[in-house]
Structure formats: structure tokens, C-alpha cells
Design a protein around this motif. Sequence first.
Motif, PDB file in Angstrom:
ATOM      1  N   LEU A 181       1.102  -0.967  -0.143  1.00 38.46           N
ATOM      2  CA  LEU A 181       0.092   0.311  -0.277  1.00 38.46           C
ATOM      3  C   LEU A 181       0.828   1.640   0.219  1.00 38.46           C
ATOM      4  N   HIS A 182       1.732   1.241   0.736  1.00 42.14           N
ATOM      5  CA  HIS A 182       2.883   2.323   0.569  1.00 42.14           C
ATOM      6  C   HIS A 182       3.582   2.772  -0.417  1.00 42.14           C
ATOM      7  N   LYS A 183       3.824   1.661  -1.215  1.00 40.44           N
ATOM      8  CA  LYS A 183       4.235   1.966  -2.597  1.00 40.44           C
ATOM      9  C   LYS A 183       3.238   1.755  -3.435  1.00 40.44           C
ATOM     10  N   TYR A 184       2.251   1.962  -3.818  1.00 34.25           N
ATOM     11  CA  TYR A 184       1.213   2.151  -4.766  1.00 34.25           C
ATOM     12  C   TYR A 184       0.137   2.933  -4.481  1.00 34.25           C
ATOM     13  N   TRP A 185       0.120   3.762  -3.595  1.00 33.63           N
ATOM     14  CA  TRP A 185      -0.787   4.472  -3.098  1.00 33.63           C
ATOM     15  C   TRP A 185      -1.318   5.461  -3.941  1.00 33.63           C
ATOM     16  N   ARG A 186      -0.412   5.942  -4.845  1.00 34.57           N
ATOM     17  CA  ARG A 186      -0.850   6.763  -5.905  1.00 34.57           C
ATOM     18  C   ARG A 186      -1.841   6.137  -6.463  1.00 34.57           C
ATOM     19  N   TRP A 187      -1.241   5.317  -7.167  1.00 33.68           N
ATOM     20  CA  TRP A 187      -2.227   4.311  -8.464  1.00 33.68           C
ATOM     21  C   TRP A 187      -3.518   4.271  -7.723  1.00 33.68           C
ATOM     22  N   LEU A 188      -4.172   3.461  -6.142  1.00 36.93           N
ATOM     23  CA  LEU A 188      -4.904   4.020  -5.616  1.00 36.93           C
ATOM     24  C   LEU A 188      -5.409   5.323  -5.417  1.00 36.93           C
ATOM     25  N   ALA A 189      -5.161   5.488  -5.076  1.00 37.05           N
ATOM     26  CA  ALA A 189      -6.016   7.418  -5.547  1.00 37.05           C
ATOM     27  C   ALA A 189      -6.196   7.710  -6.779  1.00 37.05           C
ATOM     28  N   LEU A 190      -5.248   7.402  -7.696  1.00 40.59           N
ATOM     29  CA  LEU A 190      -6.281   7.572  -9.697  1.00 40.59           C
ATOM     30  C   LEU A 190      -7.089   7.160  -9.628  1.00 40.59           C
ATOM     31  N   ILE A 191      -6.998   5.581  -9.068  1.00 44.58           N
ATOM     32  CA  ILE A 191      -8.516   4.853  -9.500  1.00 44.58           C
ATOM     33  C   ILE A 191      -9.382   5.503  -8.694  1.00 44.58           C
ATOM     34  N   VAL A 192      -9.644   5.757  -7.288  1.00 44.29           N
ATOM     35  CA  VAL A 192     -10.174   6.341  -6.816  1.00 44.29           C
ATOM     36  C   VAL A 192     -11.032   7.449  -7.517  1.00 44.29           C
ATOM     37  N   LEU A 193      -9.847   8.634  -7.742  1.00 46.21           N
ATOM     38  CA  LEU A 193     -10.709   9.502  -8.454  1.00 46.21           C
ATOM     39  C   LEU A 193     -11.040   9.391  -9.719  1.00 46.21           C
ATOM     40  N   ILE A 194     -10.807   8.158 -10.948  1.00 47.32           N
ATOM     41  CA  ILE A 194     -11.808   7.772 -12.094  1.00 47.32           C
ATOM     42  C   ILE A 194     -12.488   7.557 -11.253  1.00 47.32           C
ATOM     43  N   ILE A 195     -12.989   6.731 -10.554  1.00 50.73           N
ATOM     44  CA  ILE A 195     -14.599   6.087  -9.906  1.00 50.73           C
ATOM     45  C   ILE A 195     -15.267   6.726  -9.359  1.00 50.73           C
ATOM     46  N   VAL A 196     -14.474   7.958  -8.370  1.00 51.70           N
ATOM     47  CA  VAL A 196     -15.185   9.572  -8.143  1.00 51.70           C
ATOM     48  C   VAL A 196     -16.199  10.135  -9.419  1.00 51.70           C
ATOM     49  N   LEU A 197     -14.875  10.465 -10.439  1.00 51.63           N
ATOM     50  CA  LEU A 197     -15.720  11.572 -11.421  1.00 51.63           C
ATOM     51  C   LEU A 197     -16.288  10.428 -12.867  1.00 51.63           C
TER      52      LEU A 197
END
Length: 114
Positions: free
Chosen positions: A4-20
Motif C-alpha cells: 500500500l505504501h508503494k502503490y498509494w498513488r495508483w490507488l488514489a488515481l483509481i478512486v479519482l476515476i471512480i469518483v469522476l
Amino acid sequence: MDLLHKYWRWLALIVLIIVLTNSRSLPWPLVTLILGVAAGYLLREGWIVWRRAGGPPTRSKVTYWRGQRIEVGPPRAGPALPDIRGIGPALIYLIPGLIFALVAVAVVLRNLGL
């Protein structure tokens, strides 16, 4: 936890895409919050990249003598912008950050009736 520490930016991008993609069915304060956080992160990263490109900005007067740089006088007060020539790589972060910030403001204004 390391994953999670390594890939948190990708997770945030996925959440951003889902929200948009679901922005019409989600409450507008949540959409605005997510867009604002994304805008703040991108603008901060763009500023860091821009400052790193030209080194720390200087506010004192600089003169050159026999090929050597000499800073003359005391440093001037106030903030200094980084060198404008180093903005190229930072635009990758600054432009989407500015777009997200403007969209967040537009969502707030639309829902407040302004």
C-alpha cells in the motif's frame, strides 16, 4: 502494508476515476472534496518539480567576474519564483492540478446557485 505504501498513488488515481465517472450519483461535497485534494496534491508536486529544476531561488543581486558567480549585497526580502525555464517538466502536474481546482470551484458555484 509495504504494498500500500508503494502503490498509494495508483490507488488514489483509481478512486479519482471512480469518483469522476460517478459524479452525478455522488453527493457534490464529496466530489468537490476529492477534486480539491487531487488539485492540491498535483499543484504541490508541480511546485516541487519546478523548484527542483532550477535549484533554490535566489533573491540577492548576482554578478559575474572572470567566470565566477558572486552574490552581491544582502538577500532581498520576499519570495522568489523559480527560474521560468524550468517550468516545462512541472507543467505535467500544474495543468491538471489547475483544471481540477477550477472544476471543483465550478461544482461548488453550480450547486450554490451562483
